[in-house]
Scaffold this active site. Sequence first.
Site, PDB file in Angstrom:
ATOM      1  N   GLU A 157       0.663  -1.279   0.062  1.00 33.09           N
ATOM      2  CA  GLU A 157      -0.107  -0.602  -0.397  1.00 33.09           C
ATOM      3  C   GLU A 157       0.775   0.895  -0.005  1.00 33.09           C
ATOM      4  O   GLU A 157       1.563   1.018   0.756  1.00 33.09           O
ATOM      5  CB  GLU A 157      -1.073   0.156   1.226  1.00 33.09           C
ATOM      6  CG  GLU A 157      -1.905  -1.455   1.254  1.00 33.09           C
ATOM      7  CD  GLU A 157      -2.755  -1.717   1.955  1.00 33.09           C
ATOM      8  OE1 GLU A 157      -3.876  -2.348   2.265  1.00 33.09           O
ATOM      9  OE2 GLU A 157      -2.169  -0.412   3.543  1.00 33.09           O
ATOM     10  N   CYS A 214       3.360   8.514   0.308  1.00 29.52           N
ATOM     11  CA  CYS A 214       4.277   7.616   1.049  1.00 29.52           C
ATOM     12  C   CYS A 214       4.401   6.392   0.751  1.00 29.52           C
ATOM     13  O   CYS A 214       3.433   5.412   0.533  1.00 29.52           O
ATOM     14  CB  CYS A 214       2.838   7.926   2.111  1.00 29.52           C
ATOM     15  SG  CYS A 214       2.876   6.637   3.718  1.00 29.52           S
ATOM     16  N   CYS A 258       5.730  -5.629   8.947  1.00 24.21           N
ATOM     17  CA  CYS A 258       6.583  -5.585   9.285  1.00 24.21           C
ATOM     18  C   CYS A 258       7.248  -5.808  10.632  1.00 24.21           C
ATOM     19  O   CYS A 258       6.225  -7.432  11.187  1.00 24.21           O
ATOM     20  CB  CYS A 258       6.111  -4.119  10.070  1.00 24.21           C
ATOM     21  SG  CYS A 258       7.871  -2.756  11.201  1.00 24.21           S
ATOM     22  N   CYS A 317       5.186  -2.495  16.974  1.00 26.78           N
ATOM     23  CA  CYS A 317       4.711  -1.000  17.593  1.00 26.78           C
ATOM     24  C   CYS A 317       3.409  -1.952  18.625  1.00 26.78           C
ATOM     25  O   CYS A 317       2.861  -1.921  17.143  1.00 26.78           O
ATOM     26  CB  CYS A 317       5.384  -0.021  17.070  1.00 26.78           C
ATOM     27  SG  CYS A 317       7.260   0.121  16.639  1.00 26.78           S
ATOM     28  N   CYS A 327       0.367   0.031  16.289  1.00 26.46           N
ATOM     29  CA  CYS A 327      -0.047   0.059  14.813  1.00 26.46           C
ATOM     30  C   CYS A 327      -0.584  -0.854  14.106  1.00 26.46           C
ATOM     31  O   CYS A 327      -0.019  -1.971  15.137  1.00 26.46           O
ATOM     32  CB  CYS A 327       1.714   0.068  14.061  1.00 26.46           C
ATOM     33  SG  CYS A 327       1.616   0.541  11.931  1.00 26.46           S
ATOM     34  N   CYS A 344      -1.666   7.253   8.932  1.00 27.77           N
ATOM     35  CA  CYS A 344      -0.578   7.126   9.442  1.00 27.77           C
ATOM     36  C   CYS A 344      -1.124   5.163  10.214  1.00 27.77           C
ATOM     37  O   CYS A 344      -1.750   6.055  11.714  1.00 27.77           O
ATOM     38  CB  CYS A 344       0.565   7.380  10.148  1.00 27.77           C
ATOM     39  SG  CYS A 344       0.858   9.386  10.015  1.00 27.77           S
TER      40      CYS A 344
HETATM   41  N1  SAH Z   1       8.646   2.049  11.089  1.00 31.56           N
HETATM   42  C1  SAH Z   1       8.357   3.031  10.448  1.00 31.56           C
HETATM   43  C2  SAH Z   1       7.793   3.631   9.586  1.00 31.56           C
HETATM   44  C3  SAH Z   1       6.817   3.665   9.504  1.00 31.56           C
HETATM   45  S1  SAH Z   1       5.323   4.701  10.573  1.00 31.56           S
HETATM   46  C4  SAH Z   1       8.600   4.351  11.405  1.00 31.56           C
HETATM   47  O1  SAH Z   1       8.030   3.818  12.441  1.00 31.56           O
HETATM   48  O2  SAH Z   1       9.318   5.054  11.759  1.00 31.56           O
HETATM   49  C5  SAH Z   1       5.416   6.254  10.201  1.00 31.56           C
HETATM   50  C6  SAH Z   1       5.200   6.552  11.446  1.00 31.56           C
HETATM   51  O3  SAH Z   1       3.544   6.299  11.816  1.00 31.56           O
HETATM   52  C7  SAH Z   1       5.663   6.291  12.857  1.00 31.56           C
HETATM   53  O4  SAH Z   1       6.456   7.687  13.694  1.00 31.56           O
HETATM   54  C8  SAH Z   1       4.542   5.558  13.288  1.00 31.56           C
HETATM   55  O5  SAH Z   1       5.084   6.329  15.034  1.00 31.56           O
HETATM   56  C9  SAH Z   1       3.285   6.497  13.641  1.00 31.56           C
HETATM   57  N2  SAH Z   1       2.412   5.385  13.682  1.00 31.56           N
HETATM   58  C10 SAH Z   1       1.928   3.949  13.788  1.00 31.56           C
HETATM   59  N3  SAH Z   1       0.929   3.926  13.928  1.00 31.56           N
HETATM   60  C11 SAH Z   1       0.445   5.116  14.045  1.00 31.56           C
HETATM   61  C12 SAH Z   1      -0.806   5.071  14.559  1.00 31.56           C
HETATM   62  N4  SAH Z   1      -1.916   3.677  14.774  1.00 31.56           N
HETATM   63  N5  SAH Z   1      -1.614   6.453  14.371  1.00 31.56           N
HETATM   64  C13 SAH Z   1      -0.301   7.517  13.861  1.00 31.56           C
HETATM   65  N6  SAH Z   1       0.938   7.107  13.674  1.00 31.56           N
HETATM   66  C14 SAH Z   1       0.902   5.753  14.012  1.00 31.56           C
END
Ligand code: SAH
Length: 364
Positions: free
Chosen positions: A98, A111, A118, A122, A125, A339
């Site tokens: 995506e 993006c 992944c 986290c 996410c 995000c």
């Molecule tokens: N793996 C990388 C890039 C992918 S996520 C990273 O961790 O930076 C891009 C951004 O989205 C990151 O800052 C992550 O912390 C944030 N993110 C992940 N899940 C989210 C959510 N449910 N709401 C808002 N931001 C989120």
Amino acid sequence: MLPRDHEGRLLLKGVPRPQLLAWAAEQGLRPGQADALWAALYRKLRSDFAVMPELDRAVRDGLAATARLDALRLESVKQAADGTSKLVFATDDGAAVESVLIPGPERATLCVSSQVGCAMNCQFCLTATMGLARNLGAAEIVDQLVIARRRFPDVWISNVVFMGMGEPLHNLDQVLPAIAVMVDDHGLGLSQRRVTVSTSGLVPQIRRLVAESPAQLAVSINATTDEVRDAIMPVNRKYPLAVLFAALRELPLARRARVTLEYVLLAGVNDSLADAERLAEWVRGLPCKLNLIPWNPHPGSEFRRPEPEQVAAFKAHLQGLRLNTSIRATRGDDTMAACGQLGRAPAESPRRPRRPHGLPVIAS
Ligand code: SAH
């Protein structure tokens, strides 16, 4: 040597120009024809060898017999009410990749994803719930931009952020050549100031990115104590906050000037004014800009987004401490394109429930 797909066809995309031109010379292409091939791929955005008038017939036929053009197939485009579009691509092995196109007043940001799923886990996410299926190849990374430009010829896509699915620094061997192709002046032509790689904080790979690529760096901080960051971002157990910030301070950032620090705001977890104070302490003296991301919900998660007043107060507090702070507008959330909303929803892929496990404070 160019990479090959599973049927043995050469993958032309994702190979930096010097390597592609060298390969073309080995194949007996005249320099003018090699340049024309590069332009066909990245300026004309050709999708078919049959329609490449810039190439001699013999060259075209030779390529058609041994090589392939697109590494991804665009499967669907879902436009959100705010103009954001989620592009879903299919890979050869049936995975979904995506990208999200975020139009601005003058130019647009794409993006892109760097992995299918992944491995970082986290807790806030959605992509994390998939686990890691595999890395994307450089061709599959570059094609997200190539095919988006082809599909949206009237939108000037000038920025790319590696903030889609995956941890780009877990896949640097493919991400670095993809960036080289994206910033090549004779092709896709992005400014290196407009390509940003976001990481959850893999310290050795941050150093390698900065040493080997011209891209901008963004780091997801998301907590101000190791206790909370350990709980929501397992990477912190390996590279805790002090180690991460020490590394950021030592980066040779001359050309990049400032690191972007992302901070996902989770109600009752990391959004207190005491957090704002601690965050200001961590970044003291580090050339950076802070980007606050109010958490975007997804089914099955028990986190909550803070109220707008809390987000505003958090931002105001940081600004009062003279930190350059912005709030990332939520875009595309009605199509699950915001995000942290990329990937399969847990309903389709039953795995463990997403609860903020072992967190110190969860206000309800
Ligand atoms: N793996 C990388 C890039 C992918 S996520 C990273 O961790 O930076 C891009 C951004 O989205 C990151 O800052 C992550 O912390 C944030 N993110 C992940 N899940 C989210 C959510 N449910 N709401 C808002 N931001 C989120």
